[in-house]
Design a protein around this motif. Sequence first.
Motif, PDB file in Angstrom:
ATOM      1  N   LEU A 129       0.833  -1.215   0.000  1.00 61.05           N
ATOM      2  CA  LEU A 129       0.000   0.000   0.000  1.00 61.05           C
ATOM      3  C   LEU A 129       0.863   1.260   0.000  1.00 61.05           C
ATOM      4  O   LEU A 129       0.583   2.218  -0.726  1.00 61.05           O
ATOM      5  N   ARG A 130       1.930   1.247   0.821  1.00 64.23           N
ATOM      6  CA  ARG A 130       2.774   2.457   0.878  1.00 64.23           C
ATOM      7  C   ARG A 130       3.406   2.728  -0.491  1.00 64.23           C
ATOM      8  O   ARG A 130       3.564   3.865  -0.909  1.00 64.23           O
ATOM      9  N   TYR A 131       3.764   1.641  -1.179  1.00 65.59           N
ATOM     10  CA  TYR A 131       4.366   1.788  -2.510  1.00 65.59           C
ATOM     11  C   TYR A 131       3.344   2.397  -3.467  1.00 65.59           C
ATOM     12  O   TYR A 131       3.617   3.363  -4.166  1.00 65.59           O
ATOM     13  N   LEU A 132       2.120   1.844  -3.443  1.00 66.15           N
ATOM     14  CA  LEU A 132       1.085   2.326  -4.371  1.00 66.15           C
ATOM     15  C   LEU A 132       0.693   3.766  -4.062  1.00 66.15           C
ATOM     16  O   LEU A 132       0.415   4.554  -4.964  1.00 66.15           O
ATOM     17  N   VAL A 133       0.657   4.117  -2.754  1.00 63.86           N
ATOM     18  CA  VAL A 133       0.277   5.488  -2.393  1.00 63.86           C
ATOM     19  C   VAL A 133       1.303   6.467  -2.962  1.00 63.86           C
ATOM     20  O   VAL A 133       0.967   7.520  -3.497  1.00 63.86           O
ATOM     21  N   SER A 134       2.593   6.104  -2.884  1.00 65.72           N
ATOM     22  CA  SER A 134       3.634   6.996  -3.409  1.00 65.72           C
ATOM     23  C   SER A 134       3.539   7.106  -4.919  1.00 65.72           C
ATOM     24  O   SER A 134       3.828   8.141  -5.502  1.00 65.72           O
ATOM     25  N   TYR A 135       3.188   5.981  -5.570  1.00 61.85           N
ATOM     26  CA  TYR A 135       3.201   5.982  -7.036  1.00 61.85           C
ATOM     27  C   TYR A 135       1.822   6.063  -7.639  1.00 61.85           C
ATOM     28  O   TYR A 135       1.655   5.936  -8.831  1.00 61.85           O
ATOM     29  N   GLY A 136       0.797   6.241  -6.760  1.00 62.42           N
ATOM     30  CA  GLY A 136      -0.587   6.192  -7.221  1.00 62.42           C
ATOM     31  C   GLY A 136      -0.864   7.135  -8.375  1.00 62.42           C
ATOM     32  O   GLY A 136      -1.650   6.839  -9.257  1.00 62.42           O
ATOM     33  N   LYS A 137      -0.182   8.302  -8.374  1.00 60.63           N
ATOM     34  CA  LYS A 137      -0.472   9.338  -9.381  1.00 60.63           C
ATOM     35  C   LYS A 137      -0.137   8.811 -10.783  1.00 60.63           C
ATOM     36  O   LYS A 137      -0.867   8.997 -11.722  1.00 60.63           O
ATOM     37  N   HIS A 138       1.043   8.163 -10.920  1.00 58.98           N
ATOM     38  CA  HIS A 138       1.343   7.538 -12.208  1.00 58.98           C
ATOM     39  C   HIS A 138       1.423   6.040 -11.947  1.00 58.98           C
ATOM     40  O   HIS A 138       2.362   5.568 -11.344  1.00 58.98           O
ATOM     41  N   THR A 139       0.378   5.307 -12.371  1.00 57.68           N
ATOM     42  CA  THR A 139       0.327   3.885 -12.033  1.00 57.68           C
ATOM     43  C   THR A 139       1.606   3.211 -12.505  1.00 57.68           C
ATOM     44  O   THR A 139       2.010   3.387 -13.657  1.00 57.68           O
ATOM     45  N   PRO A 140       2.266   2.468 -11.633  1.00 58.63           N
ATOM     46  CA  PRO A 140       3.523   1.836 -12.036  1.00 58.63           C
ATOM     47  C   PRO A 140       3.250   0.754 -13.068  1.00 58.63           C
ATOM     48  O   PRO A 140       2.165   0.198 -13.109  1.00 58.63           O
ATOM     49  N   GLU A 141       4.262   0.489 -13.905  1.00 56.67           N
ATOM     50  CA  GLU A 141       4.107  -0.659 -14.797  1.00 56.67           C
ATOM     51  C   GLU A 141       4.067  -1.856 -13.847  1.00 56.67           C
ATOM     52  O   GLU A 141       4.442  -1.740 -12.694  1.00 56.67           O
ATOM     53  N   ALA A 142       3.672  -2.993 -14.389  1.00 51.88           N
ATOM     54  CA  ALA A 142       3.662  -4.165 -13.513  1.00 51.88           C
ATOM     55  C   ALA A 142       5.028  -4.225 -12.861  1.00 51.88           C
ATOM     56  O   ALA A 142       6.045  -4.144 -13.548  1.00 51.88           O
ATOM     57  N   PRO A 143       5.065  -4.349 -11.530  1.00 51.77           N
ATOM     58  CA  PRO A 143       6.354  -4.265 -10.841  1.00 51.77           C
ATOM     59  C   PRO A 143       7.331  -5.284 -11.413  1.00 51.77           C
ATOM     60  O   PRO A 143       6.947  -6.384 -11.796  1.00 51.77           O
ATOM     61  N   GLY A 144       8.573  -4.883 -11.492  1.00 51.84           N
ATOM     62  CA  GLY A 144       9.597  -5.827 -11.918  1.00 51.84           C
ATOM     63  C   GLY A 144       9.904  -5.732 -13.405  1.00 51.84           C
ATOM     64  O   GLY A 144      10.872  -6.311 -13.888  1.00 51.84           O
ATOM     65  N   THR A 145       9.092  -4.990 -14.178  1.00 48.87           N
ATOM     66  CA  THR A 145       9.433  -4.847 -15.597  1.00 48.87           C
ATOM     67  C   THR A 145      10.260  -3.590 -15.771  1.00 48.87           C
ATOM     68  O   THR A 145      10.607  -2.920 -14.800  1.00 48.87           O
ATOM     69  N   GLY A 146      10.523  -3.236 -16.993  1.00 49.91           N
ATOM     70  CA  GLY A 146      11.254  -1.975 -17.210  1.00 49.91           C
ATOM     71  C   GLY A 146      12.729  -2.151 -16.933  1.00 49.91           C
ATOM     72  O   GLY A 146      13.249  -3.258 -16.954  1.00 49.91           O
ATOM     73  N   HIS A 147      13.402  -1.043 -16.645  1.00 52.81           N
ATOM     74  CA  HIS A 147      14.863  -1.107 -16.517  1.00 52.81           C
ATOM     75  C   HIS A 147      15.266  -1.844 -15.250  1.00 52.81           C
ATOM     76  O   HIS A 147      14.564  -1.798 -14.245  1.00 52.81           O
ATOM     77  N   PRO A 148      16.419  -2.552 -15.281  1.00 50.33           N
ATOM     78  CA  PRO A 148      16.818  -3.319 -14.104  1.00 50.33           C
ATOM     79  C   PRO A 148      17.160  -2.365 -12.959  1.00 50.33           C
ATOM     80  O   PRO A 148      17.648  -1.265 -13.175  1.00 50.33           O
ATOM     81  N   SER A 149      16.882  -2.811 -11.720  1.00 48.60           N
ATOM     82  CA  SER A 149      17.149  -1.941 -10.578  1.00 48.60           C
ATOM     83  C   SER A 149      18.650  -1.894 -10.311  1.00 48.60           C
ATOM     84  O   SER A 149      19.410  -2.707 -10.817  1.00 48.60           O
ATOM     85  N   LEU A 150      19.024  -0.928  -9.461  1.00 49.46           N
ATOM     86  CA  LEU A 150      20.416  -0.813  -8.992  1.00 49.46           C
ATOM     87  C   LEU A 150      20.949  -2.166  -8.555  1.00 49.46           C
ATOM     88  O   LEU A 150      22.054  -2.570  -8.867  1.00 49.46           O
ATOM     89  N   ARG A 151      20.078  -2.868  -7.811  1.00 48.75           N
ATOM     90  CA  ARG A 151      20.513  -4.094  -7.167  1.00 48.75           C
ATOM     91  C   ARG A 151      20.772  -5.195  -8.193  1.00 48.75           C
ATOM     92  O   ARG A 151      21.809  -5.861  -8.166  1.00 48.75           O
ATOM     93  N   THR A 152      19.789  -5.352  -9.108  1.00 54.71           N
ATOM     94  CA  THR A 152      19.923  -6.409 -10.108  1.00 54.71           C
ATOM     95  C   THR A 152      21.180  -6.198 -10.940  1.00 54.71           C
ATOM     96  O   THR A 152      21.936  -7.141 -11.203  1.00 54.71           O
ATOM     97  N   SER A 153      21.423  -4.947 -11.337  1.00 59.81           N
ATOM     98  CA  SER A 153      22.597  -4.729 -12.197  1.00 59.81           C
ATOM     99  C   SER A 153      23.891  -4.975 -11.416  1.00 59.81           C
ATOM    100  O   SER A 153      24.862  -5.499 -11.965  1.00 59.81           O
ATOM    101  N   TRP A 154      23.879  -4.658 -10.101  1.00 57.55           N
ATOM    102  CA  TRP A 154      25.092  -4.938  -9.297  1.00 57.55           C
ATOM    103  C   TRP A 154      25.334  -6.442  -9.191  1.00 57.55           C
ATOM    104  O   TRP A 154      26.440  -6.928  -9.393  1.00 57.55           O
ATOM    105  N   ILE A 155      24.247  -7.221  -8.885  1.00 57.59           N
ATOM    106  CA  ILE A 155      24.429  -8.677  -8.729  1.00 57.59           C
ATOM    107  C   ILE A 155      24.879  -9.288 -10.066  1.00 57.59           C
ATOM    108  O   ILE A 155      25.743 -10.166 -10.102  1.00 57.59           O
ATOM    109  N   SER A 156      24.307  -8.767 -11.167  1.00 62.12           N
ATOM    110  CA  SER A 156      24.725  -9.284 -12.477  1.00 62.12           C
ATOM    111  C   SER A 156      26.199  -9.000 -12.719  1.00 62.12           C
ATOM    112  O   SER A 156      26.916  -9.833 -13.291  1.00 62.12           O
TER     113      SER A 156
END
Length: 915
Positions: A129-156
Motif C-alpha cells: 500500500l505504501r508503494y502504491l500510495v507513493s506511485y498512485g499518481k502515475h500507475t507503475p508498470e507491472a512491478p519488476g518490468t522496465g529497466h533493471p534496478s540498482l541491485r539487479t545490475s550490481w548482482i549481475s
Amino acid sequence: KKKTVSFSTMPNDRKINSTAACISFMLEGCELKKVRSNSRMYSRFFVLDADMRSVRWEPSKKDSEKAKIEIKSVKEVRVGKKTPVLRSNGLSDQFPDECAFSIIYGDNYESLDLVASSADVVSAWVMGLRYLVSYGKHTPEAPGTGHPSLRTSWISSVFDLADLEKSGRIPVSRAVQLIKALNPGMKTSTIELKFKELQKASERPGTEVACDLFVEAYCELCTRPEIFFLLVQFSSNKEYLGLKDLLMFLEVEQGMEGVTEEKCLEIVGKYEPSKEGREKGYLAIDGFTRYLLSADCSIFDPQHRKVCQDMAQPLSHYYISSAHSACLLEDNFWGRSDISGYISALGLGCRSIELVLWDGPEGEPVVYTSPSASSCVPFRAVVGLIDQHAFAASAYPLILCLVVRCSAPQQRLAAQCLRKTLGEKLYLEPPNPAASYLPSPEQLKGRILIKGKKLPPGCEDSEGEVSDEEEGWELARRLGQEDPEAPEGGGPRRVRLSRELSELVSLCQAVPFQDFESSRRGQRYWEMCSFSEVEAGRFANECPAELVSYNKRFLSRIYPSPMRIDASNMNPQDFWKCGCQMVAMNYQTPGLMMDLNAGWFRQNGACGYVLRPAIMREEVSYFSANAKDSLPGVPAQLLHLKVISGQNLPKPKGSGAKGEVVEPYVCAEIHGIPADCAEHRTKTALQSGDNPIFDESLEFQINLPELAVLRFVVLDDDYIGDEFIAQYTIPFECLQPGYRHVPLQSLAGEPLPHATLFVHVAITDRRGGGKGHRRGLAGRRGRRVREYTSTKATGIKAIDEVFRTATQPLREATDLRENVQNALVSFKELCGLTPAANMKQCILTVAAWLLHSDSAPSVTLNLAEQYPPMEAQGPIPDLLRKVLTAYETMIQTSRTLIESADAVYGKLIQAQQAG
C-alpha cells in the motif's frame, strides 16, 4: 467470483522480499478481520483491484462500489494499534500489536482498522500500500518490468566477474561460494538447497547456473524482509535511500545528532556495494543491510568504548572490577594453579587481585590454590607477571590484596620481591591525615596499591601480632592443616606479621569490621574492611541505607562464601546496589553472574572503574537499595524494546541428540535495584531455520537507570540437554536508540561470528509518579491520581518546618512536568505514533497526510517565533483539528514550564539551603 484463500500464516516457501512480491500477494487477496468502532470484528476477504487503483472487500452489505477504498484517497498506512478504535480497552488484549494495521483515508481522515493472521501478512499489505500510495499518481508498470534496478545490475556484474569463461553460466559450486562470500554466516547447505529448488522450478537442472537464476537465488536468500520493510518506509522512491532519506532515517529513527549530507555520503561510500549507487549517493537494500550490521550502527554507544566518566573523584566513589583467586582456571577445589588466569583477568580490565601467600618448600613463599601440594607457583613468578601485565588493559591503579599465611622470614622475602620487581609502581606514600577521602583513580594512575594488615603504631619490633583475616582459611582446611590455635574465649585469630610487609601497606589497610556506628566514629578513610558474602548480604537486607552511607567514605570488599567449593559466583548486583566497590568474582566460572560483571565494566572504556550513581556519592542523600518504586530526584524511565529477528543462530552446544532445527525464543532481563529486576520473553519462533522472526514488543520500567543492566538471552525451546544458544549483556546507560543489531556471545563471553539479534530500542521518561502503567490506554489516563513528592520527617521540629515550605513548590514542579508530558503523549497518539516517538516523527507524519491529499488545507508552522504556532487556512477535517489543538496544548504547557521553572526552582533551592 474470486476464490477465497485463507492463510493462517504466510506459506513457508513464500518470501516477501520485494515490493513486487507484496503487490502480487495483494492481487491474490487474503482474509483479514475488519474492526468496527463498536469493537466488533468481522472476517472479510480483501483484494487489490487488477488496475491497482483500489482495495475492495467482500462480502459486504454495501454495494460493491461502496465496499472499496481508492488508493489515491489513502493518507497514511499505520502498523500496530495506532488508532482510537484499535487502542480501545475491549480489544487491546485480543491480538498482538504487530498483527494490526490501519488505513487512514478520505478528506475526513477516516480509518479502516484491520487485523491479520500474522505479522508477515501485515508487512505485505503495508509495504504494498505504501508503494502504491507513493506511485498512485502515475500507475507503475507491472512491478519488476522496465529497466533493471540498482541491485539487479550490481548482482549481475558480480556474476560477470565470476564468469571466467564468459559463457553466461558458472558452476553451482562457484555460485554457492560467491553468495557465501557476500553473506558471511549463511550455511552452505541453505544456499545449495535454494539453487536446487530454483533449478527444479525453472526446469534447468545441471551443474551450472545462468545469470538470471543467480540473481533470483541471491535476492531470495539475502533479502531480509524486515530491513526491506524499513527501507520502504523511509525511501522516497521505494527502491533505495537517497541522501535526504538516509539523513531522515538517521535523525528521526536512530536519534543521531548533527548528521550532514556529507556524513551520509560517507556511509554510502563505505557500505553500498554497487558502483552506480556510490557515485549517485544511493543506499540500496544490500548497502543498507550492511550498514545496519556494521560497528557504526552498534547497539553499544561508541562514547562508552573509551573512558568517559569523571576519574577525579575519590577512589571510594567507584565500582572496582575485582577477582577472587584469579589464578584458578578450574573450580576452587580441583583447580590447577596456572599463571595464565592472572593474565586473562588483567586483560579483561580487572583492577583488584587476591594473592594468598603460603610457606614454600624452597624457603620462598608460594601462591597455590588447590589441595595438591604439587600445584603451587612461586610468588616471585606471579609478581613478575603482574609487573608485565598490570597496566596492559587499563592505566588506573591496581590493588593487590595480600592474605598472609606464611612465616615471618618468608614474608620478608615476599616484601623484598615486591619492592624489587614493582619498583616505582608501588604506592608507598603514607596517607594524608588532613584529607577526609582517598585520592582519585586519576591521581593514582600507573600505581599498584597493596591491601593488607599493618603492625600497630606502637610496635617497634621487626615483627608483631595482628588479627587475622577470615579469608583464605577454607583452603588451609582442605590442605589438611588445622586452624591455627583459635584463641580461648573466641576472639579473632592472631598471626605474626613482619615489619617489611607491613610497611608496603598505605591506602588500603585491612581492619576488622565492628559495626556501622564504630566505623562512623573511628574508622579512617585509608582503612578498609572485607565482608564475606553472607555477612554483606545480611547488611544489604537489614540495613541497606547504613551500608550505602558507609560506602561513601570507605572501600569495602566482598568475597564469596567458603561454601562455594564449585567456584560459582554471587550476584554482584546484590552488593553494587548498596554501593560496595569491590565484589570479588571467580573469573574462571562463566554464567549469568560473570556476564553481569563483564557487561557492567564495559561502560567506561573497560578500564575496571565505574563511577557510582550520584545518589550514592552525595554527602546529603538518602538512598535505600530496597526501594520498591521510583526514587526521589531520579526520573524513572521506560525502555521500549522490540525484538524483531535473529541471524545465524548456532545450535546449543550440548544438544547432540537433535536435528538441525533450532526453535529459539529471546528472554530480555533487567538486573538492577530490586524494583527494576524483571524479565520478559518473546514467543518461540517455530521451524524458522537460523534466521527467526520474533517481531515482539517488550516494555520495562527503570527507576535507577545508572544501576540497570540489560541482558539478552537466546534459548532453544526444542532442546535435549542444553537450551542455551547465546547472550549479550549491556549497561542501560550504553544503549543507543533506534534499529540496532546485538552482537551475540557464547556462555564464556566470546563473540559468536555473525550471530546477531535485530532490535529496536526507544527510551522515554515515564509519565507520572507511582507505579508504571500500561501506556496508550487513553481511558485509564484520566483516572490516575497524581503522586506528589513528599519530604521525609526527621523528627527535629525546626528542620521539618523549614522543609515543609518546599511542599507547595514540589507540587507545582510535578504539575508543570506532568502537564507537558501528558500533552506530548496526546499529540503523539493523535499523530498515530507511540509515546516513544519524537517530535520530528510527528511533524513528518502530519506533513505526509497533507502531501497525499489534493484538497488538503494549507498548514503553516512559523519557526521564526520562540513558541512556533501551527495554523491551518480554510475548513479542516475533524482529525486534523484535534491534532492542531493537541499541538497548541503542547506548546502552551511547554511555555508555562519554561517561564515558571526558574521561580519554582528558586523556592526549592531556598528551602534546601535553609534546611
